[in-house]
Design an enzyme around this catalytic site. Structure first.
Site, short mmCIF file in Angstrom:
data_model
loop_
_atom_site.label_atom_id
_atom_site.label_comp_id
_atom_site.label_asym_id
_atom_site.label_seq_id
_atom_site.Cartn_x
_atom_site.Cartn_y
_atom_site.Cartn_z
N ARG A 46 33.13 41.48 33.70
CA ARG A 46 34.47 40.94 33.43
C ARG A 46 35.45 41.45 34.48
O ARG A 46 36.29 40.72 34.98
CB ARG A 46 34.95 41.34 32.02
CG ARG A 46 36.42 41.01 31.79
CD ARG A 46 36.85 40.89 30.34
NE ARG A 46 36.24 41.85 29.46
CZ ARG A 46 36.52 43.16 29.43
NH1 ARG A 46 37.42 43.67 30.26
NH2 ARG A 46 35.90 43.96 28.61
N TYR A 98 51.96 18.78 33.72
CA TYR A 98 50.65 18.58 33.09
C TYR A 98 50.78 18.85 31.58
O TYR A 98 51.32 19.90 31.19
CB TYR A 98 49.63 19.52 33.73
CG TYR A 98 48.27 19.43 33.06
CD1 TYR A 98 47.48 18.30 33.22
CD2 TYR A 98 47.81 20.45 32.23
CE1 TYR A 98 46.26 18.19 32.58
CE2 TYR A 98 46.59 20.35 31.60
CZ TYR A 98 45.82 19.21 31.77
OH TYR A 98 44.61 19.11 31.13
N ASP A 170 51.55 24.99 41.01
CA ASP A 170 50.27 24.41 40.61
C ASP A 170 49.85 23.45 41.74
O ASP A 170 50.47 22.40 41.93
CB ASP A 170 50.44 23.67 39.27
CG ASP A 170 49.11 23.14 38.73
OD1 ASP A 170 48.23 22.79 39.55
OD2 ASP A 170 48.96 23.05 37.50
N LYS A 195 39.21 20.06 38.99
CA LYS A 195 39.57 18.80 39.62
C LYS A 195 38.99 18.73 41.04
O LYS A 195 37.80 18.71 41.19
CB LYS A 195 41.09 18.62 39.58
CG LYS A 195 41.72 18.96 38.20
CD LYS A 195 41.31 18.03 37.09
CE LYS A 195 41.71 18.49 35.69
NZ LYS A 195 43.10 18.85 35.52
C1 LIG Z 1 43.78 19.65 34.56
C2 LIG Z 1 44.99 20.36 34.97
C3 LIG Z 1 45.29 21.62 34.43
C4 LIG Z 1 44.43 22.29 33.39
O1 LIG Z 1 43.18 22.63 33.91
P1 LIG Z 1 41.81 22.70 33.05
O2 LIG Z 1 40.81 23.06 34.07
O3 LIG Z 1 41.61 21.34 32.44
O4 LIG Z 1 42.01 23.73 32.00
C5 LIG Z 1 46.44 22.26 34.90
N1 LIG Z 1 47.24 21.68 35.82
C6 LIG Z 1 46.99 20.47 36.34
C7 LIG Z 1 47.91 19.88 37.36
C8 LIG Z 1 45.85 19.76 35.94
O5 LIG Z 1 45.60 18.56 36.46
#
Ligand SMILES: *Cc1c(COP(=O)(O)O)cnc(C)c1O
Length: 385
Positions: A46, A98, A170, A195
Site C-alpha cells: 500500500r 464531471y 483535471d 480514459k
Molecule cells: C471519468 C472521469 C473521472 C472519474 O474517473 P473514474 O476513473 O471513472 O473514477 C474524473 N474526471 C473526469 C474528467 C472523467 O472523465
C-alpha cells in the site's frame, strides 16, 4: 527526449536483473528486510509497490511534476486530493464538471464540512466574486465535459497564486501528450487514467501528480493513509496502454476533427462543441496552452426527437458511458454521465435533452462518418422530415 519516445519506453529500462523489456508485475504485498533498521525501499505494497512505483515515476515525469500517485480510479484520486481539505474549507470548481466529481463534493465532502462553489473558471471576476476568506483551492477541468469550455490555466493560476489558492487541474481529456498544466502554473494534476491514458476501455485507474516537495509529501501521506491505491496488475496494464498514447491521441484528434466538420454541415445538427473548430470560444486559448485537441466533442441536435432513433441506429459506434478508449462511444449526458447534476445547473451550462457526446475512437474516420450519417438519416426519416 521527445514525449513519444518517453511514452514508448515506460518501464522498459527499469529491470536490471533480467533486462525484462516489459516491467514485471510485482504481486507481493510484503517485502523482506535485510536486517533491523534496513529496507530494500519496499516494505508493504500500500505504501510502495515496485510495479506501481515505475508507473508513478513515469506519470510525474510526463506531467512535469515531482511525484506521482496511482489510485484505484479517477474518483479515488480526487478523493485522495480532497483529503487535503477539512472542516470549513471552501473550493472554487469548474461549473461544467464531471458528474462524479460533483457528486463526491456535494454528497460526501459536504459531510466533512468542505463546500464548493461552481463557476466558469475562466472568468476571473466571477471567481473573485465567489472567493471566500476560507477558499483553499480551485479545481479546473479544461476542456470541460461535455461542453468543452476552455480555461486559460496560466492566467487563472497566476490569479490563484496571488490569492494563496492551490490549483488543481483535471487533465483527463487532453493527457500530458497534449497539455501539461503544471508547466502552466498548476500545483496538482489529476487523471481518470481509465480514459485516454489506459485507452482500451479495460482498466479503471486514477493518477495524481504533484509539484513541490511539501505538497508531494502531503500527498504521499494521504495516498498511503487513505489506501485507494492501484494494484500491481492494473498498474502494469495502464503502463502497457500508455506506451501507445501518442499514436492514439493523434488518431483520436484526426478522427474527431473530421467528424466534427461533417456534423457541422449536417442539417439535423444545430451546433458542434469542439475547441478545434475556429468558431469555438476557447479556440485560441486552447491552441496556445495545448499542442492538440482531444477526441471528444458534443453536438446539439435541432430536435430532441432525433436522439432516440440515432442511439438505436448507430452500429459501429456503441451507445455507452465513458470516453477515451480506442472504441467509439456515444453518450447522452443529460440522462447518463450528468444525471447527478441538478437540472437547474445542467440547463445553465447547456446540458439539455438535445445534446449528445461523442468519444471518437481510432476506427477509420470514413466508417464512423458512414455509421453516423446512416443513423442521422434514419432519425430524420422516422420523425418525418
Ligand atoms: C471519468 C472521469 C473521472 C472519474 O474517473 P473514474 O476513473 O471513472 O473514477 C474524473 N474526471 C473526469 C474528467 C472523467 O472523465
Amino acid at each position: 527526449m521527445k514525449i513519444e519516445s518517453r511514452l514508448a519506453q515506460i518501464g522498459s529500462q527499469k529491470e536490471p536483473v533480467t533486462g525484462a523489456v516489459s516491467f514485471p508485475v510485482y504481486q507481493a504485498t510484503a517485502f523482506r528486510h535485510p536486517k533491523l533498521g534496513e529496507s530494500t525501499g519496499f516494505d508493504y505494497s500500500r505504501t510502495k509497490n515496485p510495479t506501481r512505483a515505475v508507473l508513478e515515476a513515469a506519470a510525474a515525469e510526463l506531467e512535469s511534476g515531482d511525484a506521482g500517485f496511482a489510485c484505484s480510479s479517477g474518483m479515488a484520486a480526487l478523493q485522495t486530493i480532497f483529503g487535503l481539505f477539512g472542516q470549513g474549507d471552501h473550493l472554487l470548481v469548474s461549473l461544467d464538471l464531471y458528474g462524479g466529481t460533483y457528486r463526491l463534493l456535494e454528497k460526501i465532502m459536504t459531510r466533512f464540512g468542505v463546500t464548493a462553489s461552481y463557476v466558469d473558471t475562466n472568468d476571473i471576476d466571477g471567481l473573485e466574486a465567489l472567493r471566500l476568506p476560507n477558499t483553499k483551492a480551485i479545481l479546473i477541468e479544461t476542456p470541460t465535459n461535455p461542453l468543452m469550455m476552455i480555461t486559460d490555466v496560466e492566467r487563472v493560476s497566476a490569479w490563484a497564486k496571488s490569492k494563496g489558492l492551490l490549483v488543481i487541474v483535471d487533465n483527463t481529456l487532453l493527457t500530458p501528450f497534449f497539455q501539461r498544466p503544471i508547466e502552466l502554473g498548476a500545483d496538482i494534476v489529476v487523471h481518470s487514467a481509465t480514459k485516454y491514458l489506459g485507452g482500451h476501455n479495460d482498466v479503471l485507474a486514477g493518477l495524481i501528480v504533484t509539484k513541490g516537495k511539501e505538497l508531494s509529501e502531503q500527498m504521499f501521506f494521504l495516498h498511503n493513509s487513505m489506501g485507494a491505491v492501484l494494484g500491481p496488475q492494473d498498474s502494469w496494464l495502464l503502463m502497457r496502454g500508455m506506451k501507445t498514447l501518442a499514436l492514439r491521441m493523434e488518431r483520436h484528434q484526426y478522427n474527431a476533427t473530421r467528424i466534427a466538420d461533417f456534423l457541422l454541415e449536417h442539417p439535423a445538427v444545430e451546433e458542434v462543441y469542439y475547441p478545434a473548430l475556429p468558431h469555438h470560444p476557447g479556440h485560441d486559448v486552447q491552441n496556445r496552452q495545448s499542442s492538440g485537441n482531444t477526441g471528444i466533442f458534443s453536438f446539439r441536435l435541432k430536435d430532441a426527437r432525433y436522439v432516440e432513433p440515432i442511439l438505436r441506429h448507430i452500429k459501429l459506434i456503441a451507445f455507452a458511458e465513458s470516453l477515451g478508449g480506442v472504441e467509439s462511444l456515444m453518450t447522452y449526458p443529460a440522462v447518463q454521465t450528468h444525471a447527478d447534476i441538478p437540472e437547474e445547473i445542467r440547463r445553465q451550462i447547456g446540458v439539455d435533452d438535445r445534446l449528445l457526446r461523442f468519444s471518437v475512437g481510432i476506427e477509420h474516420a470514413d466508417d464512423l462518418i458512414e455509421d453516423l450519417a446512416g443513423a442521422l438519416e434514419a432519425a430524420q426519416r422516422e420523425i418525418g422530415e
